[in-house]
Design a protein around this motif. Structure first.
Motif, PDB file in Angstrom:
ATOM      1  N   VAL A 111      -2.711 -19.959  -5.593  1.00 31.15           N
ATOM      2  CA  VAL A 111      -3.884 -19.090  -5.792  1.00 31.15           C
ATOM      3  C   VAL A 111      -3.760 -17.810  -4.969  1.00 31.15           C
ATOM      4  O   VAL A 111      -3.952 -16.709  -5.494  1.00 31.15           O
ATOM      5  CB  VAL A 111      -5.191 -19.850  -5.449  1.00 31.15           C
ATOM      6  N   THR A 112      -3.425 -17.951  -3.687  1.00 31.20           N
ATOM      7  CA  THR A 112      -3.338 -16.743  -2.850  1.00 31.20           C
ATOM      8  C   THR A 112      -2.161 -15.858  -3.267  1.00 31.20           C
ATOM      9  O   THR A 112      -2.254 -14.632  -3.191  1.00 31.20           O
ATOM     10  CB  THR A 112      -3.243 -17.095  -1.350  1.00 31.20           C
ATOM     11  N   THR A 113      -1.084 -16.458  -3.726  1.00 29.36           N
ATOM     12  CA  THR A 113       0.036 -15.657  -4.241  1.00 29.36           C
ATOM     13  C   THR A 113      -0.399 -14.897  -5.488  1.00 29.36           C
ATOM     14  O   THR A 113      -0.120 -13.696  -5.615  1.00 29.36           O
ATOM     15  CB  THR A 113       1.253 -16.550  -4.561  1.00 29.36           C
ATOM     16  N   GLY A 114      -1.089 -15.572  -6.388  1.00 26.93           N
ATOM     17  CA  GLY A 114      -1.570 -14.911  -7.598  1.00 26.93           C
ATOM     18  C   GLY A 114      -2.518 -13.767  -7.293  1.00 26.93           C
ATOM     19  O   GLY A 114      -2.401 -12.680  -7.867  1.00 26.93           O
ATOM     20  N   VAL A 115      -3.441 -13.988  -6.365  1.00 28.24           N
ATOM     21  CA  VAL A 115      -4.380 -12.928  -5.976  1.00 28.24           C
ATOM     22  C   VAL A 115      -3.626 -11.762  -5.352  1.00 28.24           C
ATOM     23  O   VAL A 115      -3.868 -10.597  -5.674  1.00 28.24           O
ATOM     24  CB  VAL A 115      -5.464 -13.477  -5.010  1.00 28.24           C
ATOM     25  N   GLY A 116      -2.699 -12.080  -4.460  1.00 21.24           N
ATOM     26  CA  GLY A 116      -1.913 -11.027  -3.812  1.00 21.24           C
ATOM     27  C   GLY A 116      -1.124 -10.199  -4.814  1.00 21.24           C
ATOM     28  O   GLY A 116      -1.080  -8.970  -4.723  1.00 21.24           O
TER      29      GLY A 116
ATOM     30  N   GLU B  70      -1.856  -9.741  -7.962  1.00 24.46           N
ATOM     31  CA  GLU B  70      -2.823  -8.932  -8.718  1.00 24.46           C
ATOM     32  C   GLU B  70      -3.262  -7.695  -7.939  1.00 24.46           C
ATOM     33  O   GLU B  70      -3.575  -6.664  -8.529  1.00 24.46           O
ATOM     34  CB  GLU B  70      -4.045  -9.774  -9.102  1.00 24.46           C
ATOM     35  N   LEU B  71      -3.266  -7.808  -6.623  1.00 24.30           N
ATOM     36  CA  LEU B  71      -3.662  -6.676  -5.779  1.00 24.30           C
ATOM     37  C   LEU B  71      -2.503  -5.725  -5.494  1.00 24.30           C
ATOM     38  O   LEU B  71      -2.661  -4.743  -4.777  1.00 24.30           O
ATOM     39  CB  LEU B  71      -4.254  -7.182  -4.458  1.00 24.30           C
ATOM     40  N   GLY B  72      -1.339  -6.046  -6.012  1.00 26.15           N
ATOM     41  CA  GLY B  72      -0.186  -5.169  -5.842  1.00 26.15           C
ATOM     42  C   GLY B  72       0.761  -5.556  -4.719  1.00 26.15           C
ATOM     43  O   GLY B  72       1.708  -4.824  -4.436  1.00 26.15           O
ATOM     44  N   LEU B  73       0.518  -6.686  -4.079  1.00 30.30           N
ATOM     45  CA  LEU B  73       1.438  -7.152  -3.039  1.00 30.30           C
ATOM     46  C   LEU B  73       2.703  -7.707  -3.687  1.00 30.30           C
ATOM     47  O   LEU B  73       2.701  -8.070  -4.854  1.00 30.30           O
ATOM     48  CB  LEU B  73       0.767  -8.227  -2.184  1.00 30.30           C
ATOM     49  N   GLU B  74       3.768  -7.776  -2.897  1.00 29.48           N
ATOM     50  CA  GLU B  74       5.026  -8.316  -3.393  1.00 29.48           C
ATOM     51  C   GLU B  74       5.318  -9.639  -2.708  1.00 29.48           C
ATOM     52  O   GLU B  74       4.960  -9.846  -1.553  1.00 29.48           O
ATOM     53  CB  GLU B  74       6.165  -7.339  -3.121  1.00 29.48           C
ATOM     54  N   GLU B  75       5.991 -10.523  -3.422  1.00 24.09           N
ATOM     55  CA  GLU B  75       6.408 -11.806  -2.867  1.00 24.09           C
ATOM     56  C   GLU B  75       7.515 -11.571  -1.842  1.00 24.09           C
ATOM     57  O   GLU B  75       8.456 -10.839  -2.100  1.00 24.09           O
ATOM     58  CB  GLU B  75       6.908 -12.728  -3.987  1.00 24.09           C
ATOM     59  N   GLY B  76       7.379 -12.197  -0.666  1.00 26.82           N
ATOM     60  CA  GLY B  76       8.342 -12.009   0.411  1.00 26.82           C
ATOM     61  C   GLY B  76       9.588 -12.869   0.282  1.00 26.82           C
ATOM     62  O   GLY B  76      10.644 -12.511   0.812  1.00 26.82           O
TER      63      GLY B  76
ATOM     64  N   LEU C 214      -2.026 -18.910   5.144  1.00 27.33           N
ATOM     65  CA  LEU C 214      -2.678 -18.027   6.111  1.00 27.33           C
ATOM     66  C   LEU C 214      -2.091 -16.615   6.041  1.00 27.33           C
ATOM     67  O   LEU C 214      -2.829 -15.623   6.038  1.00 27.33           O
ATOM     68  CB  LEU C 214      -2.545 -18.595   7.523  1.00 27.33           C
ATOM     69  N   SER C 215      -0.775 -16.525   5.950  1.00 27.37           N
ATOM     70  CA  SER C 215      -0.121 -15.226   5.817  1.00 27.37           C
ATOM     71  C   SER C 215      -0.577 -14.514   4.547  1.00 27.37           C
ATOM     72  O   SER C 215      -0.833 -13.303   4.556  1.00 27.37           O
ATOM     73  CB  SER C 215       1.397 -15.427   5.809  1.00 27.37           C
ATOM     74  N   ASN C 216      -0.671 -15.264   3.454  1.00 28.59           N
ATOM     75  CA  ASN C 216      -1.151 -14.676   2.198  1.00 28.59           C
ATOM     76  C   ASN C 216      -2.582 -14.162   2.331  1.00 28.59           C
ATOM     77  O   ASN C 216      -2.906 -13.069   1.874  1.00 28.59           O
ATOM     78  CB  ASN C 216      -1.089 -15.707   1.067  1.00 28.59           C
ATOM     79  N   VAL C 217      -3.441 -14.949   2.977  1.00 30.32           N
ATOM     80  CA  VAL C 217      -4.846 -14.542   3.151  1.00 30.32           C
ATOM     81  C   VAL C 217      -4.937 -13.280   4.001  1.00 30.32           C
ATOM     82  O   VAL C 217      -5.691 -12.363   3.682  1.00 30.32           O
ATOM     83  CB  VAL C 217      -5.672 -15.705   3.769  1.00 30.32           C
ATOM     84  N   VAL C 218      -4.155 -13.220   5.066  1.00 32.73           N
ATOM     85  CA  VAL C 218      -4.153 -12.022   5.928  1.00 32.73           C
ATOM     86  C   VAL C 218      -3.674 -10.810   5.135  1.00 32.73           C
ATOM     87  O   VAL C 218      -4.271  -9.730   5.215  1.00 32.73           O
ATOM     88  CB  VAL C 218      -3.293 -12.265   7.185  1.00 32.73           C
ATOM     89  N   ALA C 219      -2.605 -10.983   4.344  1.00 27.29           N
ATOM     90  CA  ALA C 219      -2.095  -9.874   3.538  1.00 27.29           C
ATOM     91  C   ALA C 219      -3.132  -9.411   2.528  1.00 27.29           C
ATOM     92  O   ALA C 219      -3.335  -8.200   2.332  1.00 27.29           O
ATOM     93  CB  ALA C 219      -0.800 -10.288   2.837  1.00 27.29           C
ATOM     94  N   ILE C 220      -3.820 -10.360   1.906  1.00 22.85           N
ATOM     95  CA  ILE C 220      -4.869 -10.009   0.931  1.00 22.85           C
ATOM     96  C   ILE C 220      -6.004  -9.278   1.616  1.00 22.85           C
ATOM     97  O   ILE C 220      -6.528  -8.286   1.099  1.00 22.85           O
ATOM     98  CB  ILE C 220      -5.369 -11.286   0.217  1.00 22.85           C
ATOM     99  N   ALA C 221      -6.392  -9.746   2.801  1.00 22.45           N
ATOM    100  CA  ALA C 221      -7.496  -9.113   3.533  1.00 22.45           C
ATOM    101  C   ALA C 221      -7.158  -7.684   3.940  1.00 22.45           C
ATOM    102  O   ALA C 221      -8.046  -6.825   3.985  1.00 22.45           O
ATOM    103  CB  ALA C 221      -7.843  -9.942   4.764  1.00 22.45           C
TER     104      ALA C 221
END
Length: 109
Positions: free
Chosen positions: A29-34, A36-42, A99-106
């Motif tokens: 879920v957090t990867t999908g949200v990230g 969608e927000l334009g983040l890239e998978e690490g 947690l890392s995904n949530v921080v990146a999304i925030a």
């Protein structure tokens, strides 16, 4: 009479398995949200998988991970201990990823 496969799961702790599935769901879920927000998978492997298969690829790799944890730990002499240790390692790493995904999304939102 069909074969009895219940012994294949006898070493599995249901609460740990549910916790692992919860962390996996949180990661998806957090990867999908990230994304969608334009983040890239690490993770380069997961990034390639996402590019080729979308989030289904991530779900597939998570399912393979659970299968390997259950099957491989069942092959050891101390299968319950191996499953629990493998589960705890996965949970710690998985929670750090979520947690890392949530921080990146925030930071983006």
């Amino acid at each position: 009479m069909p074969p009895d496969y219940s012994h294949l799961w006898s070493h599995v702790s249901l609460p740990l398995l549910v916790a692992i599935l919860g962390v996996m769901l949180g990661d998806v879920v957090t990867t999908g949200v990230g994304l969608e927000l334009g983040l890239e998978e690490g993770n380069p492997f997961v990034a390639h998988l996402l590019k080729e298969m979308g989030l289904f690829g991530l779900v597939l790799i998570k399912a393979i991970t659970v299968l390997l944890l259950v099957v491989l730990s069942g092959w050891t002499h101390r299968s319950r201990r191996t499953f629990r240790l493998g589960s705890l390692v996965y949970l710690v790493v998985g929670m750090l990823v979520v947690l890392s995904n949530v921080v990146a999304i925030a930071t983006v939102g």
